[in-house]
Write a protein that holds these residues in place. Structure first.
Motif, PDB file in Angstrom:
ATOM      1  N   GLN A   2       0.889  -0.913   0.180  1.00  0.00           N
ATOM      2  CA  GLN A   2      -0.091   0.045  -0.092  1.00  0.00           C
ATOM      3  C   GLN A   2       0.923   1.342   0.072  1.00  0.00           C
ATOM      4  O   GLN A   2       1.890   1.257   0.606  1.00  0.00           O
ATOM      5  N   PHE A   3       0.329   2.461  -0.514  1.00  0.00           N
ATOM      6  CA  PHE A   3       1.041   3.644  -0.682  1.00  0.00           C
ATOM      7  C   PHE A   3       1.055   4.076   0.847  1.00  0.00           C
ATOM      8  O   PHE A   3       0.207   4.295   1.533  1.00  0.00           O
ATOM      9  N   GLY A 145       1.869  11.043  -5.159  1.00  0.00           N
ATOM     10  CA  GLY A 145       1.186   9.785  -5.684  1.00  0.00           C
ATOM     11  C   GLY A 145       0.683  10.080  -7.048  1.00  0.00           C
ATOM     12  O   GLY A 145      -0.004   9.344  -7.666  1.00  0.00           O
ATOM     13  N   GLU A 146       1.871  10.846  -7.621  1.00  0.00           N
ATOM     14  CA  GLU A 146       1.459  11.145  -9.415  1.00  0.00           C
ATOM     15  C   GLU A 146       2.450  10.508 -10.180  1.00  0.00           C
ATOM     16  O   GLU A 146       3.641  10.135  -9.645  1.00  0.00           O
ATOM     17  N   LEU A 147       2.366  10.560 -11.428  1.00  0.00           N
ATOM     18  CA  LEU A 147       3.612   9.962 -12.316  1.00  0.00           C
ATOM     19  C   LEU A 147       3.927   8.705 -12.130  1.00  0.00           C
ATOM     20  O   LEU A 147       4.934   8.173 -12.225  1.00  0.00           O
ATOM     21  N   TYR A 148       2.995   7.634 -11.303  1.00  0.00           N
ATOM     22  CA  TYR A 148       3.414   6.328 -11.199  1.00  0.00           C
ATOM     23  C   TYR A 148       3.555   5.539 -12.439  1.00  0.00           C
ATOM     24  O   TYR A 148       3.298   5.930 -13.530  1.00  0.00           O
ATOM     25  N   GLY A 149       3.876   4.271 -12.002  1.00  0.00           N
ATOM     26  CA  GLY A 149       4.451   3.453 -13.075  1.00  0.00           C
ATOM     27  C   GLY A 149       3.369   2.236 -13.761  1.00  0.00           C
ATOM     28  O   GLY A 149       2.083   2.675 -13.107  1.00  0.00           O
ATOM     29  N   PRO A 161      -2.874   5.843  -4.318  1.00  0.00           N
ATOM     30  CA  PRO A 161      -4.085   6.497  -4.332  1.00  0.00           C
ATOM     31  C   PRO A 161      -4.715   7.003  -5.711  1.00  0.00           C
ATOM     32  O   PRO A 161      -3.856   7.819  -6.255  1.00  0.00           O
ATOM     33  N   GLY A 162      -5.944   6.827  -5.709  1.00  0.00           N
ATOM     34  CA  GLY A 162      -6.546   7.594  -7.011  1.00  0.00           C
ATOM     35  C   GLY A 162      -6.148   6.556  -8.349  1.00  0.00           C
ATOM     36  O   GLY A 162      -6.693   6.914  -9.297  1.00  0.00           O
TER      37      GLY A 162
END
Length: 260
Positions: A2-3, A145-149, A161-162
């Motif tokens: 989990q993040f 929590g942005e630009l994830y893989g 998240p999201g």
């Protein structure tokens, strides 16, 4: 995995909110000032402490204005045309390295004309600072929590998240390691072993282009753009020329130096 719960706002004072993402930029500019000041003394460049502060300011403006403009033009023009007030919401993310790169190049070119200092001597200073800013910036992306893989079944996959609840590569951390730590070591090594202006600059350009091109295979493509030819992302199309041109010019300058 989990993040980890990390509040993107690290400090609130009344209606004011201070975000980790913005803090990373502040730390980058502070680190840039001290790195450049140290290198100016080592290379005996005709710059005072005030000149260094001015140079950092020029660079900061280039990063912010160029990075924001690049993101808008390269990645999400339709959204910002429909939501013009979002143009200034930089705390929400939405910065393009390639735009920031062009912004810094332009800012340093203007400064070199103003101070009559060789342009490549200034970009060599920026080459040492860029990995620090890149590494910190990617950590800011991770906290946001942005630009994830892309989806992965690796043990270190993270549910952001999201997202859609599927474990994904923490590609922000891959970039922080490669574009930050590894690139800094490479550029520092080269800058210590050559007196030819421009070699460190073009090596940094090539190194970034290569690392970004590789990591993009693990990074989720921008939903509004997708993949070109079903294979390459916008980031890869923008990074490949950096690798090719940077490699050619770094090698060419090194060869000219050895021929003298």
């Amino acid at each position: 995995m989990q993040f980890p719960h990390i509040d993107p706002v690290f400090l609130s004072i009344g209606p004011l909110q201070f975000r980790w993402y913005g803090l990373m930029y502040v730390l980058s500019f502070i680190a840039t000032y001290f790195i450049i000041r140290s290198e100016v003394k080592r290379r005996q460049l005709p710059l005072t402490s005030d000149d260094v502060a001015d140079l950092v300011f020029y660079g900061a403006m280039g990063v912010v204005l160029g990075g924001r403009t690049g993101y808008i033009l390269f990645y999400n023009l339709d959204f910002y045309l429909a939501n013009p007030l979002k143009l200034f919401a930089v705390w929400e993310g939405g910065m393009s390295f390639h735009g920031g790169f062009l912004g810094v190049v332009l800012a340093f070119f203007i400064y070199s004309l103003r101070k009559k200092i060789p342009f490549l001597a200034l970009t060599d200073l920026a080459a040492l600072c860029a990995p620090v800013g890149l590494g910190l910036g990617r950590i800011g992306n991770f906290i946001n929590g942005e630009l994830y893989g892309r989806p992965t079944d690796a043990a270190w996959g993270i549910i952001f998240p999201g997202s859609d609840g599927v474990p994904r590569h923490p590609s922000q951390l891959y970039e922080a390691f490669l574009e930050g730590i590894v690139l800094f070591i490479i550029v520092r090594f080269i800058s210590k072993r050559t007196t030819v202006s421009g070699v460190a600059s073009f090596a940094a350009c090539a190194g970034y282009g290569l690392f970004r091109f590789i990591v993009e295979f693990f990074r989720q493509p921008d939903a509004q753009i997708g993949l070109f030819f079903g294979m390459f992302s916008m980031g890869q199309l923008l990074s490949l020329p950096m690798f090719l041109v940077g490699s050619f010019l770094a090698i060419r300058l090194s060869q000219r130096s050895s021929e003298r």
